[in-house]
Write a protein that holds these residues in place. Structure first.
Motif, short mmCIF file in Angstrom:
data_model
loop_
_atom_site.label_atom_id
_atom_site.label_comp_id
_atom_site.label_asym_id
_atom_site.label_seq_id
_atom_site.Cartn_x
_atom_site.Cartn_y
_atom_site.Cartn_z
N GLU A 94 0.82 -1.21 0.00
CA GLU A 94 0.00 0.00 0.00
C GLU A 94 0.85 1.26 0.00
O GLU A 94 0.46 2.29 -0.58
CB GLU A 94 -0.94 -0.01 1.21
N ALA A 95 2.03 1.18 0.61
CA ALA A 95 2.91 2.35 0.64
C ALA A 95 3.38 2.74 -0.76
O ALA A 95 3.81 3.88 -0.98
CB ALA A 95 4.12 2.05 1.54
N TRP A 96 3.31 1.83 -1.71
CA TRP A 96 3.72 2.12 -3.08
C TRP A 96 2.65 2.85 -3.88
O TRP A 96 2.94 3.45 -4.92
CB TRP A 96 4.07 0.83 -3.81
N TRP A 97 1.41 2.73 -3.46
CA TRP A 97 0.31 3.22 -4.29
C TRP A 97 0.47 4.69 -4.67
O TRP A 97 0.33 5.03 -5.86
CB TRP A 97 -1.03 3.01 -3.58
N PRO A 98 0.76 5.59 -3.72
CA PRO A 98 0.90 7.01 -4.12
C PRO A 98 2.04 7.24 -5.11
O PRO A 98 1.92 8.08 -6.01
CB PRO A 98 1.16 7.72 -2.79
N VAL A 99 3.13 6.48 -4.96
CA VAL A 99 4.26 6.63 -5.88
C VAL A 99 3.87 6.21 -7.29
O VAL A 99 4.18 6.89 -8.28
CB VAL A 99 5.47 5.79 -5.39
N ILE A 100 3.16 5.09 -7.39
CA ILE A 100 2.73 4.60 -8.70
C ILE A 100 1.77 5.60 -9.35
O ILE A 100 1.90 5.92 -10.54
CB ILE A 100 2.08 3.22 -8.56
N ARG A 101 0.82 6.10 -8.58
CA ARG A 101 -0.14 7.06 -9.13
C ARG A 101 0.54 8.35 -9.57
O ARG A 101 0.18 8.94 -10.60
CB ARG A 101 -1.21 7.37 -8.08
N ASP A 102 1.53 8.80 -8.81
CA ASP A 102 2.16 10.08 -9.10
C ASP A 102 3.23 10.01 -10.18
O ASP A 102 3.54 11.03 -10.82
CB ASP A 102 2.78 10.66 -7.83
N HIS A 103 3.80 8.83 -10.42
CA HIS A 103 4.97 8.77 -11.28
C HIS A 103 4.82 7.87 -12.52
O HIS A 103 5.75 7.81 -13.34
CB HIS A 103 6.19 8.33 -10.47
N THR A 104 3.71 7.17 -12.66
CA THR A 104 3.50 6.41 -13.88
C THR A 104 3.38 7.37 -15.06
O THR A 104 2.59 8.32 -15.00
CB THR A 104 2.22 5.56 -13.79
N PRO A 105 4.17 7.18 -16.12
CA PRO A 105 4.05 8.06 -17.29
C PRO A 105 2.62 8.06 -17.82
O PRO A 105 1.99 7.00 -17.95
CB PRO A 105 5.02 7.45 -18.31
N GLY A 106 2.09 9.23 -18.10
CA GLY A 106 0.71 9.35 -18.53
C GLY A 106 0.46 8.71 -19.89
O GLY A 106 1.31 8.78 -20.79
N PHE A 107 -0.71 8.09 -20.04
CA PHE A 107 -1.06 7.47 -21.31
C PHE A 107 -1.05 8.48 -22.44
O PHE A 107 -1.61 9.56 -22.34
CB PHE A 107 -2.45 6.83 -21.23
N ASP A 108 -0.39 8.11 -23.52
CA ASP A 108 -0.33 8.92 -24.72
C ASP A 108 -0.58 7.97 -25.90
O ASP A 108 0.17 7.01 -26.09
CB ASP A 108 1.05 9.56 -24.86
N PRO A 109 -1.64 8.19 -26.69
CA PRO A 109 -1.94 7.26 -27.80
C PRO A 109 -0.77 7.03 -28.74
O PRO A 109 -0.63 5.94 -29.29
CB PRO A 109 -3.10 7.95 -28.51
N ALA A 110 0.08 8.04 -28.90
CA ALA A 110 1.19 7.91 -29.84
C ALA A 110 2.41 7.21 -29.25
O ALA A 110 3.24 6.69 -30.00
CB ALA A 110 1.61 9.29 -30.35
N ARG A 111 2.51 7.17 -27.93
CA ARG A 111 3.73 6.68 -27.30
C ARG A 111 3.55 5.40 -26.49
O ARG A 111 4.45 4.56 -26.44
CB ARG A 111 4.31 7.75 -26.36
#
Length: 278
Positions: A94-111
């Motif tokens: 659970e301690a990882w959840w905020p890190v994953i939400r804040d740092h996952t590269p945002g979805f981009d249809p082209a990338r």
């Protein structure tokens, strides 16, 4: 391997010669795929046997059969771009959840590459001229004359419903191709889930790439998917005789009208899922 090559699919003992673009195209035509069709394809490329050119040859064969007036559609889903609070294969602390939400590269249809849907969707996604819808979890890519109509307007809170590419394929009277895979891979059945009277809903979350180039975590409410009964549903639909079955390469292939299978599934779920209490 010492020469740097990746292992190849070995030919089956009953395969007299490599399959080719031309032979796969002939098999697809024999199955019932035609020029001008809109087809949503799901495929296990390995099931074809040895193909000269591999997955590239399969895309070329599909495009050859469909012709300039046809459209090829594939799921380019990104199921790893979901809320880690719901992960269970495996779960993360659970301690990882905020890190994953804040740092996952945002979805981009082209990338953003597709994940867990096989090599065919990723190849189509990167094919010259391909268009992709912008849903951060269940996008679709399309190639051909109606590609823009298929991918345009994919609503965040209608992921696999009427305003998704599945709904567009339905309106365009498209077909579904299952190539070496079963109805558990038939994403069109989800459209029937969205059409139920009161489907269960929940909050979803994903990272998306904003106009500023940064990543932003978004949440929304949408229908919960459930594929547990898709194989049974598909078997009942096939029993109606509405599915064309044949061989494409070495693979068992099934071709069906998407409207027919979605309409059947909508009625089937209303009965069987009510009995099951889901």
């Amino acid at each position: 391997m010492g020469d740097g090559r990746r292992p190849r699919t070995l030919p089956r003992v009953d395969q007299p010669a490599p399959h080719t673009v031309e032979s796969l195209a002939a098999d697809l035509r024999d199955l019932g795929l035609s020029a001008g069709d809109v087809v949503l394809a799901h495929a296990s490329v390995r099931s074809l046997g040895f193909v000269a050119g591999g997955a590239h040859a399969l895309v070329a064969a599909l495009l050859e059969v469909l012709g300039p007036a046809g459209t090829l559609v594939v799921p380019t889903h990104t199921p790893d771009n979901t809320d880690p609070a719901g992960w269970n294969s495996p779960p993360v602390p659970e301690a990882w959840w905020p890190v994953i939400r804040d740092h996952t590269p945002g979805f981009d249809p082209a990338r953003t590459p597709s994940r867990y849907v096989g090599i065919l969707p990723e190849l189509v996604r990167t094919w010259p001229g391909a268009l992709r819808s912008d849903h951060p979890q269940v996008s679709f890519a399309a190639l051909g004359a109606r590609a823009g109509e298929v991918v345009h307007g994919h609503r965040l809170d209608d992921a696999l419903g009427e305003r998704s590419p599945l709904g567009a394929v339905y309106r365009l009277d498209g077909k579904v191709l299952l190539l070496g895979c079963g109805h558990d891979a038939n994403t069109s059945l989800h459209l029937a889930e969205w059409r139920q009277a009161s489907p269960p809903r929940a909050e979803h979350g994903a990272s998306v790439r904003g106009s500023d180039g940064g990543s932003h975590w978004l949440t929304w409410v949408d229908v919960l998917t459930d594929e547990d009964d898709f194989e049974r549903l598909g078997a009942d639909f096939e029993a109606t005789g509405a599915v064309a079955e044949g061989r494409v390469g070495q693979a068992t292939a099934r071709l069906m009208a998407q409207r027919a299978v979605v309409d059947f599934a909508t009625d089937w779920m209303a009965v069987h899922r009510r009995r099951a209490g889901s």
